[in-house]
Design a protein around this motif. Structure first.
Motif, short mmCIF file in Angstrom:
data_model
loop_
_atom_site.label_atom_id
_atom_site.label_comp_id
_atom_site.label_asym_id
_atom_site.label_seq_id
_atom_site.Cartn_x
_atom_site.Cartn_y
_atom_site.Cartn_z
N ILE B 309 0.61 -1.40 -0.19
CA ILE B 309 0.59 -0.21 -0.10
C ILE B 309 1.12 1.31 -0.15
O ILE B 309 0.77 2.25 -1.17
CB ILE B 309 -0.66 0.06 1.42
CG1 ILE B 309 -1.80 -1.51 0.47
CG2 ILE B 309 -1.56 1.76 1.04
CD1 ILE B 309 -3.02 -1.84 2.70
N PHE B 310 1.36 1.33 0.87
CA PHE B 310 2.59 2.54 0.94
C PHE B 310 3.60 2.36 -0.33
O PHE B 310 3.52 4.00 -0.58
CB PHE B 310 3.80 2.73 2.10
CG PHE B 310 2.49 2.84 3.17
CD1 PHE B 310 3.10 3.94 3.64
CD2 PHE B 310 2.69 2.00 4.70
CE1 PHE B 310 2.14 4.87 4.85
CE2 PHE B 310 1.26 2.52 5.84
CZ PHE B 310 1.68 4.26 5.77
N GLN B 311 4.38 1.09 -0.77
CA GLN B 311 4.86 1.24 -1.56
C GLN B 311 4.51 2.73 -3.10
O GLN B 311 5.16 2.79 -4.36
CB GLN B 311 5.96 0.46 -1.94
CG GLN B 311 6.34 0.33 -1.11
CD GLN B 311 7.92 0.78 -1.55
OE1 GLN B 311 8.59 1.78 -1.78
NE2 GLN B 311 8.57 0.55 0.28
N SER B 312 2.96 1.77 -3.19
CA SER B 312 2.60 2.54 -4.25
C SER B 312 1.85 3.71 -4.27
O SER B 312 1.46 4.22 -5.70
CB SER B 312 0.96 1.08 -4.86
OG SER B 312 0.04 1.71 -3.75
N TRP B 313 1.87 4.62 -3.33
CA TRP B 313 1.55 5.77 -3.41
C TRP B 313 2.54 6.81 -4.05
O TRP B 313 3.95 6.27 -3.77
CB TRP B 313 1.93 6.48 -1.56
CG TRP B 313 1.54 7.75 -1.16
CD1 TRP B 313 2.68 8.80 -1.04
CD2 TRP B 313 0.41 8.37 -1.84
NE1 TRP B 313 1.88 10.57 -1.15
CE2 TRP B 313 0.39 10.18 -1.52
CE3 TRP B 313 -0.94 8.15 -2.25
CZ2 TRP B 313 -0.60 10.91 -1.39
CZ3 TRP B 313 -1.80 9.02 -1.72
CH2 TRP B 313 -1.81 10.44 -1.58
N LYS B 314 1.91 7.42 -4.79
CA LYS B 314 2.73 8.32 -5.96
C LYS B 314 1.97 9.84 -5.44
O LYS B 314 1.22 10.39 -5.61
CB LYS B 314 2.12 8.51 -6.88
CG LYS B 314 3.11 6.55 -7.28
CD LYS B 314 4.08 6.52 -7.83
CE LYS B 314 4.41 5.39 -8.80
NZ LYS B 314 4.34 4.29 -7.52
N ALA B 315 3.51 10.86 -5.58
CA ALA B 315 3.42 11.94 -4.42
C ALA B 315 2.33 13.09 -5.39
O ALA B 315 3.53 13.00 -6.20
CB ALA B 315 4.58 12.32 -3.90
N PRO B 316 2.18 13.44 -4.87
CA PRO B 316 1.93 14.75 -5.76
C PRO B 316 2.28 15.84 -5.82
O PRO B 316 1.86 17.14 -6.27
CB PRO B 316 -0.06 14.72 -5.66
CG PRO B 316 -0.04 14.36 -3.70
CD PRO B 316 1.34 14.50 -3.66
N TYR B 317 3.74 16.12 -6.37
CA TYR B 317 4.43 16.50 -6.18
C TYR B 317 4.17 17.91 -7.50
O TYR B 317 3.71 17.48 -7.81
CB TYR B 317 5.83 16.45 -6.17
CG TYR B 317 6.43 15.76 -5.21
CD1 TYR B 317 6.09 16.23 -3.68
CD2 TYR B 317 6.60 14.39 -5.14
CE1 TYR B 317 6.92 15.59 -2.60
CE2 TYR B 317 6.98 13.71 -3.88
CZ TYR B 317 7.57 14.28 -3.04
OH TYR B 317 7.85 13.27 -1.71
#
Lengths: 316, 531
Positions: B309-317
């Motif tokens: 779950i965490f590694q699939s997070w893509k930051a909306p930078y």
């Protein structure tokens, strides 16, 4: 102890309440406390025109709305306002999103209109609702967005946010039900149409379908709280499109005229209405320019005429 | 207008403070009256039109450089190098800014009639990037146009045929970089400057270098004298890279540097993760509900699912700036832009520094945060997020919060496993480790083979991770890990504690009962300007 009156024992308990340790929820189960020296930010306004209705376009909300429309709204409308629908044939061949522009007399207008819309528009329509009325509190805002699929329309000041939001939904294929008068009629007669529907039609290049709702004011007029069952009539007009070089104001006037012609058609008959329209004598929605009592008198005369035409039994 | 970062003095009204804790979180009540919390600034406004900003940067370069189009000509050799999977953290949502920049560069190259173009992921001794990771970084259009023809590939620091020795610095540091890049008429280096440590000459002199070259600055002596890594002018690591940059210039390597900065929008402003970048007393009912649900769900999940779950997070930078041109001029401007987002003024040092370590560091993207990386993230990265002087005083205590599981990714970190089992079981002293073990691991044929053909970090990489923390190790009186697996924490040479209260009790043996305490509320990234 048994001799001590119950009232005295309760008073004793109240006195010692501070000594009894009551379980208290801590953060994050309870709201956070604010550290000293920190200015908490002003709460961001999430109501009125700023209310976010995106959630009402998601499938769970859409399914819920369908259930409410078919399971609650339709039976209620049938019980309160037996509705006659006319002019649906004028929508034949019309595809894609449209703007339904209707006159506005009553809170019942939206349920009557929504239950009268044909498919495919019925389940993919949103309503332009007054931001200062329907989106005033969190509960009314959520209910309006869920039940009517409403978006807030700012009517007290000029803002692009409402138009942008409506245009975005239209671009996604949603149709719109809007009341260009900006609010319910205060006296039973119509009010001048504002330019919102015309502007959106021009901006999004989609047709406006004029819609006339007749009789809802008799059931639940502005100011009344208890509905009185009566019959209603919904008349769909021919789709209108902006003409080359036509301003939003002129276009709004044309939409208003089209709804007035439908009103004339509803109170007389199609042929009379067409003849009066051709000669420019269609009675305006706003009624005669006269003192209040004469306007009220004219309204009851019109209603009486309409009521006389209703035949419960065939003439033998 | 985004609010700047600030230092909160903790009082009795301060709610419990969020600590990242690997793939979960902790809420900790800090002692009132002697604690403070350093909060990051809110995300700066992103550029409205990133593509226009990139075009503008290419047309109006900084320093002594011509516009990119003037540097391009038919028949030339062009090599585009870009930062690898370690940047940014977490990976950013598509389109990655590298893709946007590379596409803009390639547009100009195509217009100028440049045919000979190579793209190289400048990963030094990091693991190779997978196809999916490369596609994410450069975009499908670029990948499909170059990778099938062997023109888009990972740098190989162990391929003697494709390395070029360019000379030595006055200090005797050997400079050896990728041969294709060295022999190109122009290198275009595409950077993401997530922190002030990134970019500059470090991009080329480290990203494209071999072990022979890297060992001159990735060693205990250099790392101990880098105070901090985030302050180029006080970092010996950067000084070494800048000296190597002079050698590159002297050897005729022409570099057109493109650097970019991102804002602090790591977890977004909506959605369940958004609560992680809000100040605790501003958590709404919805934030609290999503936090409670998220934490309860995570605590009940197996570690693999949590990690996924965490590694699939893509930051909306959001991209806040793009500069191009001559390396030093570009880096100077971009570093200031990075500071504008991350730097928070802090007065004075503290006795105890606390930090919650998140699930990710530069070396475990799509991987496992093993204990060595926990040490590196805490003592190497977070400890060094300062300018001026360390946040914690010399002889002070560092309290980190992380589960620190005895767990390794067998494909990505094979040499880490042996380092942990063999080297750390023997000693944790960086200098001794360097002297006794580094050469053996660096020249191990099996690790070399895995680095070149699999997706393994180089055999020497765990040593470098340990060296990253050597300044912190030498500076601190004690390191305590809250909530960490006891045996792996002890193997690191640290002290395990079950709760923050226990940790504070242990810390009092070193710094006394009334010790001051500072919590680094990171991520989103915050850097302390300590005076």
């Amino acid at each position: 102890m048994a001799d001590v009156p119950i009232r005295a024992r309760l008073a004793d308990l109240r006195r010692h309440r501070g000594l009894v340790r009551r379980p208290r929820l801590s953060f994050p189960f309870a709201p956070p406390t604010v550290p000293g020296g920190v200015e908490p930010p002003a709460p961001t306004r999430r109501l009125g025109a700023d209310y976010d209705t995106d959630w009402a376009r998601r499938y769970p909300a859409r399914w819920a709305r369908t259930v409410i429309l078919e399971g609650v709204m339709r039976p209620s409308v049938a019980a309160l306002a037996s509705t006659e629908r006319q002019g649906l044939d004028r929508l034949e061949g019309l595809e894609g999103p449209v703007i339904f522009a209707a006159n506005h007399h009553s809170h019942l207008d939206t349920p009557v209109a929504l239950t009268s819309l044909p498919e495919p528009w019925r389940y993919r329509v949103f309503v332009g609702a007054a931001a200062d009325y329907f989106f005033r509190t969190r509960a009314t805002a959520a209910a309006s967005a869920l039940v009517m699929g409403a978006i807030p329309i700012e009517r007290s000041k000029v803002t692009r946010r409402s138009a942008d939001q409506a245009a975005a939904l239209i671009a996604q294929g949603w149709s719109m039900l809007i009341y260009p008068e900006g609010g319910r009629s205060p006296d039973g007669w119509g009010q001048p149409f504002r330019g919102g529907a015309a502007y959106l039609s021009s901006r999004c290049d989609i047709p406006v379908v004029p819609l006339h709702l007749e009789g809802t004011g008799r059931i639940l007029r502005k100011g009344s709280k208890v509905p009185r069952p009566a019959s209603t009539r919904v008349t769909f007009g021919s789709p209108l499109r902006p003409e080359a070089g036509e301003s939003a104001t002129r276009y709004a006037e044309r939409i208003e005229r089209a709804v007035a012609e439908l009103a004339d058609e509803a109170t007389t008959d199609w042929w009379q209405a067409r003849r009066r329209a051709a000669s420019g004598q269609t009675p305006p929605l706003s009624g005669p320019e006269a003192p209040a009592w004469r306007r009220a008198w004219a309204l009851t005369a019109r209603d009486r005429r309409r009521r006389r035409q209703v035949r419960r039994w065939p003439a033998l | 207008m985004p609010r700047p970062g600030f230092v909160l003095d903790v009082d009795r009204s301060t709610p419990p403070i969020l600590f990242h804790h690997g793939e979960s979180f902790r809420l900790e009540k800090l002692p009132a009256g002697r604690s403070r919390v350093i909060y990051p600034a809110e995300p700066l406004a992103a550029l409205d039109d990133v593509d226009a900003a990139i075009r503008d940067a290419l047309e109006r370069p900084l320093g002594d450089s011509e516009p990119l189009h003037a540097l391009l000509r038919p028949g030339m050799k062009l090599t585009i190098c870009f930062d690898d999977i370690s940047l940014p953290l977490p990976p950013m949502r598509r389109p990655d800014v590298r893709q946007r920049i590379i596409e803009a560069v390639l547009d100009q190259a195509a217009a100028a009639g440049v045919d000979d173009v190579h793209l190289i992921a400048a990963l030094a001794l990091h693991r190779r990037m997978t196809e999916a990771e490369l596609r994410h970084a450069v975009g499908d259009r670029v990948y499909d146009a170059f990778a099938p023809h062997g023109l888009l590939y990972n740098h190989d620091a162990e391929d003697p045929e494709n390395l070029a020795f360019l000379g030595t610095t006055p200090q005797g540091e050997e400079v050896e970089i990728n041969k294709r890049a060295a022999e190109s008429d122009l290198i275009v280096y595409v950077n993401i400057n997530l922190v002030s440590m990134d970019g500059g000459w470090k991009s080329t002199a480290t990203g494209l270098a071999s072990y022979r070259s890297l060992r001159h600055h990735h060693n205990v002596k250099t790392m101990r004298h880098s105070r901090s890594f985030m302050d180029r002018h006080a970092s010996e690591l950067h000084s070494s890279n800048w000296r190597m940059g002079e050698v590159l210039k002297g050897a005729g390597v022409k570099i057109f540097q493109i650097e970019s900065t991102l804002n602090n929008d790591t977890f977004g402003t909506s959605g369940p993760m958004s609560v992680l970048q809000k100040r605790e007393w501003e958590w709404s009912g919805r934030d609290r509900a999503s936090f409670i649900a998220m934490k309860a769900g995570l605590d009940r999940m197996p570690m693999g699912a949590r990690r996924k779950i965490f590694q699939s997070w893509k930051a909306p930078y959001g991209v806040t700036s793009v500069c191009a041109g001559e390396v030093d001029a570009v880096h100077e401007v971009i570093t200031q832009n990075t500071f504008a987002q991350q730097l928070v003024p802090v007065e004075g040092q503290t006795d105890i520094l606390t930090m919650g370590l998140p699930y990710i560091c530069p070396y475990n993207v799509n991987s496992v945060m093993n204990p060595i990386l926990v040490m590196c993230l805490g003592l190497g990265y977070f400890f060094n997020l300062y300018r001026g002087q360390p946040l914690v005083r010399e002889g002070g205590v560092l309290i980190m919060s992380h589960p620190t599981p005895w767990e390794f990714h067998p494909v990505h970190h094979p040499s880490y496993i042996d380092f942990f089992e063999q080297v750390l079981a023997d000693t944790t002293d960086p200098a001794e480790i360097e002297a006794r073990y580094e050469k053996q691991y660096a020249e191990d044929e099996w690790y070399r083979h895995l680095y070149r053909t699999s997706y393994a970090y180089h055999g020497v990489h765990p040593f470098y991770m340990w060296y990253w923390g050597c300044h912190g190790l030498a500076h601190l009186g004690k390191v305590i890990v809250v909530g960490g697996e006891a045996r792996s924490v002890r193997r690191l040479g640290f002290t395990p504690a079950s709760t923050l209260d226990d940790a504070l009790e242990m810390a009092s043996d070193v710094v006394g009962r009334d010790a001051t305490m500072t919590h680094l509320h990171n991520p989103p990234i915050v850097m302390a300007d300590v005076t």
